[in-house]
Design an enzyme around this catalytic site. Sequence first.
Site, mmCIF file in Angstrom:
data_model
loop_
_atom_site.group_PDB
_atom_site.id
_atom_site.type_symbol
_atom_site.label_atom_id
_atom_site.label_comp_id
_atom_site.label_asym_id
_atom_site.label_seq_id
_atom_site.Cartn_x
_atom_site.Cartn_y
_atom_site.Cartn_z
ATOM 1 C CB CYS A 138 19.022 5.827 8.386
ATOM 2 S SG CYS A 138 18.559 6.691 9.347
ATOM 3 C CG HIS A 166 15.051 3.241 7.740
ATOM 4 N ND1 HIS A 166 16.402 3.483 7.852
ATOM 5 C CD2 HIS A 166 15.161 2.545 7.234
ATOM 6 C CE1 HIS A 166 17.654 2.737 7.198
ATOM 7 N NE2 HIS A 166 16.736 2.124 6.432
#
EC number: 3.4.19.12
Length: 456
Positions: A102, A225
């Site tokens: 990510c 994330h």
Amino acid sequence: MDDAHGSGQETADQAPLDLIGGPFAVIESDPGVFTSLVRNLGVRGLELIEVYGIEPWAMDHLSPYGFILCFLWHKDAHRPADFDDPAAEKVWFANQLSDDSCATHAILNVLLNCPGIDIGPELENFKRETQDMSPVMRGLAATNLPILRETHNALARPADKRAALNSLATATMNAKKEKEKQKAESSKPRPRKRLKTDDTPPKKRKGKEKEKPAATEEEAEESFHFIAYIPAHGKVWELDGFKSGPLEVGELPSSPDGDTDSLEWRKAWIDVVRPALRMKMERYGGSGDDGSDIRFNLLALVEDNYLKAADQYEFLKRERISLEKRMPEGWQDQVDRSLLGSTLAESPSLHSAAPLSKDFAARRMERDVKIMQMSQSELLAAWEACARDLMSASINIEDEVAKGSSANTDHIKRTFDYEPFLKEFITSLHRDGFLNPLLDLDENGRKRKGGTGKKG
């Protein structure tokens, strides 16, 4: 025959195509790590800095191209209509298809939507080749682009690299076992159902099996994330690789002169993105006053501060020379003498190859015209102001060099593999008979009775 033979030899000499790709390792949410990631991808003139708040005092002095937000991820649902924006089709966006990638996907989603920056030949070719692809195909292309994966993993700790490989091996083995189990079950003959001959009710089971409750999100392993925020095509977008497309978070004010790459316009979009960041933080954490989670990290993609400081230093150095050429005779006795010696030496950390800004010559010419129109008293005051600014620019260069040196030291410590040394050290302790006493074990490796037995 010769052509066929030559074609076969050429194919054999080519490197094998990586159609599957290896795993991505976890990397730290650190501005030095992300700056190294950007520069190693071939991007020039940019760096990432950490932002310590979303209030005006922490953000309004910046001129960011985009933001990268790291947060503790929880499942989030959006309506399909939230992504049905025709303007979203103009935004370059790629889905994340590989675990722990990510960070690189967030950076990629920012860089490929910034006009007027030098992203290097590798990313320029990648953007051109994926321009007409869907977000899923772009994500697949990004996952299998060797330079992205190699650059990403070069910034990870060796332990995280091994963990990524172990996770991939475990997932592969589990998938193989599951496939073999399904194959074995499908090959077994199915038992025939017996016809019911009476109305006797079926026997009840003595114990009722309790269903195991599903693991809650708090019990599940925590996962952080990265998502991106950018201004593009008149709007501010949230780019999350887990979502189906770009998510609009606000409208941008129109630029009076149409220049969407100016510093003023990039500052204006901060007022639009601030409520979106606040809402995201409240949804996935809180202020911390009520015990809520405040584990967030916000990075801003900005112009390289070292290059800005070097450009300012060179501008002031040439201004000092222009001023001294027009000074009256004996001007050294009419200015602050403490400034005379400080302006003569070059900044020891200034790199001679540091590139100048594109408008450097135009700004320099405009300033020289103003100097030509100054009176003698104005020249003396301008020289003192220039000397003080030159000292400040030199200090800024020193600070940036020190910051880069510290980031490089951290990178070496982070990526150095200490495991071989630790294994050899423990083996040597055991071989020389020092390990068991240190662990309070006897000669057979068993726990000693009565503690260490040492007398005070």
